[in-house]
Design a protein around this motif. Structure first.
Motif, PDB file in Angstrom:
ATOM      1  N   LEU A 179      -7.798  -3.064  -6.967  1.00 55.81           N
ATOM      2  CA  LEU A 179      -7.332  -1.991  -7.849  1.00 55.81           C
ATOM      3  C   LEU A 179      -8.406  -0.917  -7.975  1.00 55.81           C
ATOM      4  O   LEU A 179      -9.592  -1.219  -8.103  1.00 55.81           O
ATOM      5  CB  LEU A 179      -7.003  -2.560  -9.231  1.00 55.81           C
ATOM      6  CG  LEU A 179      -6.425  -1.583 -10.257  1.00 55.81           C
ATOM      7  CD1 LEU A 179      -5.065  -1.050  -9.795  1.00 55.81           C
ATOM      8  CD2 LEU A 179      -6.290  -2.274 -11.616  1.00 55.81           C
ATOM      9  N   HIS A 180      -7.979   0.340  -7.907  1.00 53.20           N
ATOM     10  CA  HIS A 180      -8.867   1.487  -8.109  1.00 53.20           C
ATOM     11  C   HIS A 180      -8.230   2.403  -9.147  1.00 53.20           C
ATOM     12  O   HIS A 180      -6.995   2.481  -9.251  1.00 53.20           O
ATOM     13  CB  HIS A 180      -9.082   2.228  -6.787  1.00 53.20           C
ATOM     14  CG  HIS A 180     -10.144   3.279  -6.836  1.00 53.20           C
ATOM     15  ND1 HIS A 180      -9.933   4.535  -7.376  1.00 53.20           N
ATOM     16  CD2 HIS A 180     -11.444   3.265  -6.430  1.00 53.20           C
ATOM     17  CE1 HIS A 180     -11.043   5.245  -7.284  1.00 53.20           C
ATOM     18  NE2 HIS A 180     -11.975   4.490  -6.723  1.00 53.20           N
ATOM     19  N   SER A 181      -9.047   3.109  -9.901  1.00 52.93           N
ATOM     20  CA  SER A 181      -8.541   3.956 -10.986  1.00 52.93           C
ATOM     21  C   SER A 181      -7.566   5.018 -10.506  1.00 52.93           C
ATOM     22  O   SER A 181      -6.701   5.468 -11.268  1.00 52.93           O
ATOM     23  CB  SER A 181      -9.710   4.629 -11.711  1.00 52.93           C
ATOM     24  OG  SER A 181     -10.384   5.543 -10.858  1.00 52.93           O
ATOM     25  N   ARG A 182      -7.697   5.438  -9.239  1.00 54.92           N
ATOM     26  CA  ARG A 182      -6.807   6.478  -8.728  1.00 54.92           C
ATOM     27  C   ARG A 182      -5.334   6.067  -8.796  1.00 54.92           C
ATOM     28  O   ARG A 182      -4.456   6.917  -8.881  1.00 54.92           O
ATOM     29  CB  ARG A 182      -7.169   6.798  -7.266  1.00 54.92           C
ATOM     30  CG  ARG A 182      -8.430   7.622  -7.050  1.00 54.92           C
ATOM     31  CD  ARG A 182      -8.168   9.110  -7.264  1.00 54.92           C
ATOM     32  NE  ARG A 182      -7.010   9.585  -6.547  1.00 54.92           N
ATOM     33  CZ  ARG A 182      -6.988   9.880  -5.256  1.00 54.92           C
ATOM     34  NH1 ARG A 182      -8.074   9.715  -4.522  1.00 54.92           N
ATOM     35  NH2 ARG A 182      -5.883  10.345  -4.691  1.00 54.92           N
ATOM     36  N   TRP A 183      -5.054   4.765  -8.727  1.00 53.55           N
ATOM     37  CA  TRP A 183      -3.668   4.302  -8.739  1.00 53.55           C
ATOM     38  C   TRP A 183      -3.053   4.319 -10.143  1.00 53.55           C
ATOM     39  O   TRP A 183      -1.832   4.232 -10.296  1.00 53.55           O
ATOM     40  CB  TRP A 183      -3.583   2.876  -8.198  1.00 53.55           C
ATOM     41  CG  TRP A 183      -3.846   2.725  -6.739  1.00 53.55           C
ATOM     42  CD1 TRP A 183      -5.002   2.292  -6.152  1.00 53.55           C
ATOM     43  CD2 TRP A 183      -2.945   2.990  -5.656  1.00 53.55           C
ATOM     44  NE1 TRP A 183      -4.875   2.269  -4.782  1.00 53.55           N
ATOM     45  CE2 TRP A 183      -3.615   2.691  -4.445  1.00 53.55           C
ATOM     46  CE3 TRP A 183      -1.625   3.442  -5.585  1.00 53.55           C
ATOM     47  CZ2 TRP A 183      -3.025   2.839  -3.195  1.00 53.55           C
ATOM     48  CZ3 TRP A 183      -1.026   3.579  -4.335  1.00 53.55           C
ATOM     49  CH2 TRP A 183      -1.727   3.287  -3.161  1.00 53.55           C
ATOM     50  N   ILE A 184      -3.878   4.390 -11.160  1.00 55.35           N
ATOM     51  CA  ILE A 184      -3.414   4.160 -12.531  1.00 55.35           C
ATOM     52  C   ILE A 184      -2.992   5.466 -13.197  1.00 55.35           C
ATOM     53  O   ILE A 184      -3.727   6.460 -13.164  1.00 55.35           O
ATOM     54  CB  ILE A 184      -4.526   3.478 -13.353  1.00 55.35           C
ATOM     55  CG1 ILE A 184      -4.936   2.154 -12.689  1.00 55.35           C
ATOM     56  CG2 ILE A 184      -4.059   3.234 -14.780  1.00 55.35           C
ATOM     57  CD1 ILE A 184      -6.217   1.578 -13.235  1.00 55.35           C
TER      58      ILE A 184
END
Length: 378
Positions: A141-146
């Protein structure tokens, strides 16, 4: 219901995984009778010049990482846990927004699916009442997906769902679907004739090296030489669209019956299915394809960033081994071939990690949401 749903799938060409996932989803929608499905490379459509620069930088980073100059990996970890409202993430919500607004006005989709983290999508969908879905194409998970306005996330593993729930997502907002791959890998029929069985003996030890279209695997010559020293071992190499590497290896091993060189293969699943193990980088799609066919994985020098995280995730699950130099890789494969029970154990663990056809599951789930939304507006 007489309404014919329209599905818009947004992707990007940073590597091939996002595109492959989008195509797999499109095929599943078509298989379920949805006629209006459009896949858009939003970065290329909206910002062609910027897309050329950034995709080139991405590829250059994969090449220079071999020499310790990995600016992509550095930026990945620097931004991995940033908050959605920080300036860095606010900038990514703007990318493609104007073009996407035009596409939405033209297509009038009933649902939009991201296989690349475009922040503009949920921003626009929120105001237009269009359901918005995000498909994560890695095991990390990376913050860009959230984004707070995503209606539902589809993730590769239970651990990712737990992470999303821990930062505020409702459990019903996250489905553990797996990563969408072509149905050829999910529904492969081993009873059918295999095109490659006349070249690669399925009854002997065989190592399949996925060299990559851009030669990012590296050290292929050395790998082949060292692997051939393993008793009764044959080696197959897929060079993708890297014609230079393909021609070089074909000339170099023309007289070696235990080395088989291939270019780009549409039916690569057939070759994978008769291989004892695979040597590859750690892209989410390739790893998922190997999991679906239950072919043990040996990941060579994963790039920092999502590839490294993918590799660590699967290594911790006991279905992949990571190596950082050729000697280590060959030692791992030699040990693998010497222990018949190990392969069976790995395959059993792989089955648990790929329980369903992700593309079919996601398409069905999205259509259920679309039908509920359309019904509510009647």
């Amino acid at each position: 219901m007489n309404h014919k749903p329209k599905i818009l799938i947004l992707t990007a060409s940073y590597g091939d995984g996002h595109l492959q996932a989008a195509r797999a989803l499109k095929q599943s929608f078509l298989n379920q009778g949805v006629e209006c499905v459009r896949v858009v490379d939003l970065m290329r459509e909206a910002h062609p010049f910027l897309n050329t620069i950034t995709t080139t930088l991405y590829l250059t980073s994969t090449q220079t990482s071999k020499f310790g100059l990995d600016y992509y990996g550095w930026s990945y970890y620097m931004t991995r846990e940033t908050k959605p409202d920080l300036a860095w993430n606010r900038y990514f919500k703007i990318i493609g927004k104007k073009k996407l607004k035009e596409i939405i006005a033209e297509e009038r989709p009933d649902a939009i699916i991201n296989t690349f983290p475009f922040g503009a999508t949920p921003e626009l969908c929120r105001g237009l009442g269009i359901p918005c879905f995000t498909v994560l194409t890695d095991f990390a998970l990376h913050s860009r997906w959230i984004h707070p306005d995503i209606d539902k996330y589809y993730v590769a593993a239970e651990e990712l769902k737990e992470q999303l729930v821990s930062i505020g997502c409702a459990p019903r907002q996250v489905e553990v679907s797996g990563i969408p791959i072509r149905s050829d890998f999910i529904h492969y029929d081993y009873s059918q004739p295999n095109e490659f069985a006349m070249q690669v003996d399925p009854w002997r030890k065989s190592v399949l090296i996925l060299a990559g279209s851009y030669g990012v695997l590296g050290n292929v010559d050395e790998m082949i030489r060292e692997l051939l020293a393993i008793d009764d071992c044959q080696v197959a190499v897929v060079c993708g669209r890297n014609r230079k590497l393909e021609q070089k290896l074909l000339a170099q091993y023309a007289d070696q019956p235990d080395v088989h060189i291939f270019g780009f293969l549409e039916n690569i699943h057939q070759l994978m299915s008769i291989s004892s193990c695979i040597v590859s980088k750690a892209g989410g799609l390739t790893l998922s394809e190997s999991l679906a066919l239950r072919i043990p994985l040996f990941i060579y020098k994963p790039f920092a960033g999502q590839e490294k995280e993918n590799a660590l995730f699967l290594a911790n699950k006991g279905v992949a081994a990571i190596s950082n130099h050729t000697e280590e890789l060959v030692s791992q494969i030699r040990s693998f071939f010497s222990d018949e029970k190990l392969a069976a154990d790995i395959k059993a663990r792989m089955t648990k990690l790929q329980p369903k056809c992700a593309a079919e599951f996601i398409a069905e789930d999205v259509l259920r949401t679309v039908n509920r939304t359309v019904g509510a507006h009647k």
